[in-house]
Design an enzyme around this catalytic site. Structure first.
Site, short mmCIF file in Angstrom:
data_model
loop_
_atom_site.label_atom_id
_atom_site.label_comp_id
_atom_site.label_asym_id
_atom_site.label_seq_id
_atom_site.Cartn_x
_atom_site.Cartn_y
_atom_site.Cartn_z
N ARG A 90 0.92 -1.19 -0.04
CA ARG A 90 -0.12 -0.07 -0.16
C ARG A 90 0.95 1.19 -0.04
O ARG A 90 0.59 2.35 -0.59
CB ARG A 90 -1.01 0.05 1.22
CG ARG A 90 -2.04 -1.05 1.11
CD ARG A 90 -2.77 -1.15 2.38
NE ARG A 90 -3.48 -0.05 2.64
CZ ARG A 90 -4.02 0.39 4.13
NH1 ARG A 90 -3.74 -0.53 4.93
NH2 ARG A 90 -4.62 1.18 4.16
N ASN A 143 -7.36 8.78 8.43
CA ASN A 143 -6.42 8.30 7.39
C ASN A 143 -4.87 8.01 7.85
O ASN A 143 -4.51 8.92 8.79
CB ASN A 143 -6.41 9.37 5.97
CG ASN A 143 -7.72 9.34 5.46
OD1 ASN A 143 -8.41 8.53 5.50
ND2 ASN A 143 -7.92 10.46 5.02
N HIS A 185 -5.81 7.01 13.50
CA HIS A 185 -5.66 5.59 13.19
C HIS A 185 -4.15 5.25 13.07
O HIS A 185 -3.81 4.24 12.56
CB HIS A 185 -6.66 5.09 12.14
CG HIS A 185 -7.93 5.10 12.28
ND1 HIS A 185 -9.05 4.99 11.59
CD2 HIS A 185 -8.47 5.10 13.62
CE1 HIS A 185 -10.21 4.57 12.02
NE2 HIS A 185 -9.94 4.91 13.46
N CYS A 222 14.83 -2.67 22.23
CA CYS A 222 14.27 -4.02 23.19
C CYS A 222 14.35 -5.34 22.26
O CYS A 222 13.83 -6.49 22.97
CB CYS A 222 12.81 -3.77 23.75
SG CYS A 222 11.55 -3.70 22.59
P1 OAD Z 1 -14.56 4.45 4.10
O1 OAD Z 1 -13.66 3.63 2.73
O2 OAD Z 1 -15.34 3.71 4.80
O3 OAD Z 1 -15.39 5.47 3.36
C1 OAD Z 1 -14.92 6.40 2.28
C2 OAD Z 1 -15.99 7.68 2.08
O4 OAD Z 1 -15.61 8.64 1.50
C3 OAD Z 1 -17.32 6.85 1.81
O5 OAD Z 1 -18.47 7.48 2.49
C4 OAD Z 1 -17.28 7.57 0.26
O6 OAD Z 1 -18.65 7.99 -0.47
C5 OAD Z 1 -16.57 8.93 0.51
N1 OAD Z 1 -15.83 9.23 -0.61
C6 OAD Z 1 -15.37 8.91 -1.74
N2 OAD Z 1 -14.83 9.66 -2.71
C7 OAD Z 1 -14.92 10.92 -2.05
C8 OAD Z 1 -14.58 12.22 -2.62
N3 OAD Z 1 -13.84 12.55 -3.54
N4 OAD Z 1 -15.10 13.33 -1.75
C9 OAD Z 1 -16.00 13.06 -0.80
N5 OAD Z 1 -16.29 11.93 -0.50
C10 OAD Z 1 -15.64 10.67 -0.90
O7 OAD Z 1 -13.54 5.28 4.80
P2 OAD Z 1 -13.12 5.70 6.28
O8 OAD Z 1 -14.65 6.31 6.78
O9 OAD Z 1 -12.27 6.59 6.43
O10 OAD Z 1 -9.76 2.13 10.01
O11 OAD Z 1 -13.16 4.30 7.05
C11 OAD Z 1 -12.82 4.53 8.31
C12 OAD Z 1 -12.05 3.52 8.90
O12 OAD Z 1 -12.13 2.11 8.54
C13 OAD Z 1 -10.44 3.63 8.27
O13 OAD Z 1 -9.61 4.65 8.90
C14 OAD Z 1 -9.89 2.23 8.63
C15 OAD Z 1 -11.11 1.46 8.04
O14 OAD Z 1 -11.30 0.07 8.64
C16 OAD Z 1 -8.87 1.58 10.55
O15 OAD Z 1 -7.97 0.91 9.74
C17 OAD Z 1 -8.53 1.40 11.96
#
Ligand code: OAD
Length: 236
Positions: free
Chosen positions: A63, A96, A113, A143
């Protein structure tokens, strides 16, 4: 169009959607090619790392090389740099791990995160930049325990300092933005509702409706790409 005042106390929560326009797939989109047979929820866990550290490190390294190292901040990230300079009271909480807010120039970022370019040791959380030669499992120079990615795996607790700082900001804000997040992963997902209950004006910037309806009662939904919406928000 929406105008924000210099004296507004602003909290912004960002998710994977804000980096989509920089070419970084969202967490759930990111399984391609060699990796498509794996479930990310099975790779991003401590037990998976202990069972097969090479596999988990290979996945994070892929990644980094395929997306994170190539990505440059987009107009949404750049707008948040201007916001940090403009507002007297501004807090950026990001889910992120790509480091793009800091690359763009934001200084006070709560990396809720963690950060994919860092490692920490299993023994004592000693932190290092991502260091890996070839396929080795790197060891802590202090360690000697194994080094893992410095990210929050599934089922792990948020760093208490980050949690405390984010909670405090959310409880004291006038305006709260959730940008590019599906609002599915707690505790970050609870902040929109908490801010709203405490009287803040709440905004969601997303290409789709993702937060459950009950949370959107008084939330203003700004539909579209973060890189197009954020630069249009006026500052007064
Ligand atoms: P998601 O992948 O769950 O959601 C991404 C969101 O961005 C979705 O609601 C899309 O509709 C929206 N989206 C996509 N492109 C966009 C754009 N150009 N402008 C605005 N919105 C857009 O990602 P997160 O909500 O960040 O956790 O996910 C939360 C956490 O779930 C992550 O940090 C990760 C994952 O499991 C861990 O790793 C602990």
């Amino acid at each position: 169009m929406l105008t924000l005042k210099k004296t507004d106390r602003i909290v912004v929560l960002t998710g994977a959607g804000i980096s989509a326009e920089s070419g970084i797939p969202t967490f759930r989109d990111a399984m391609e090619g060699l990796w498509s047979e794996f479930d990310p929820e099975e790779l991003a866990t401590l037990s998976a790392f202990k069972r097969n550290p090479k596999l988990v490190l290979d996945w994070y390294e892929w990644r980094i090389k395929a997306f994170v190292d190539k990505a440059i901040p987009n107009p949404a990230h750049q707008t948040l740099v201007k916001w940090e300079e403009y507002f007297e009271n501004f807090t950026l909480i990001t889910q992120n791990v790509d480091g793009l807010h800091i690359k763009a120039g934001n200084k006070n970022v709560i990396e809720f995160h963690g950060n994919i370019k860092r490692m920490k040791c299993l023994g004592h959380n000693h932190k290092f930049a991502w260091v890996r030669k070839g396929e080795e499992i790197p060891l802590c120079s202090v360690c000697n325990s194994m080094l893992r990615p410095d990210v929050v795996f599934f089922n792990e607790m948020i760093d208490p300092n980050n949690l405390q700082a984010a909670n405090k900001a959310v409880r004291n804000c006038d305006v709260f933005f959730a940008i590019g997040t599906s609002g599915m992963v707690y505790p970050a997902a609870g902040y929109l509702e908490e801010a709203q209950i405490l009287g803040a004006k709440t905004y969601v910037v997303n290409t789709e409706h993702h937060f459950p309806a009950s949370k959107r009662d008084s939330t203003v939904f700004l539909r579209g790409k973060a890189g197009e919406i954020l630069p249009k928000i006026a500052l007064s």
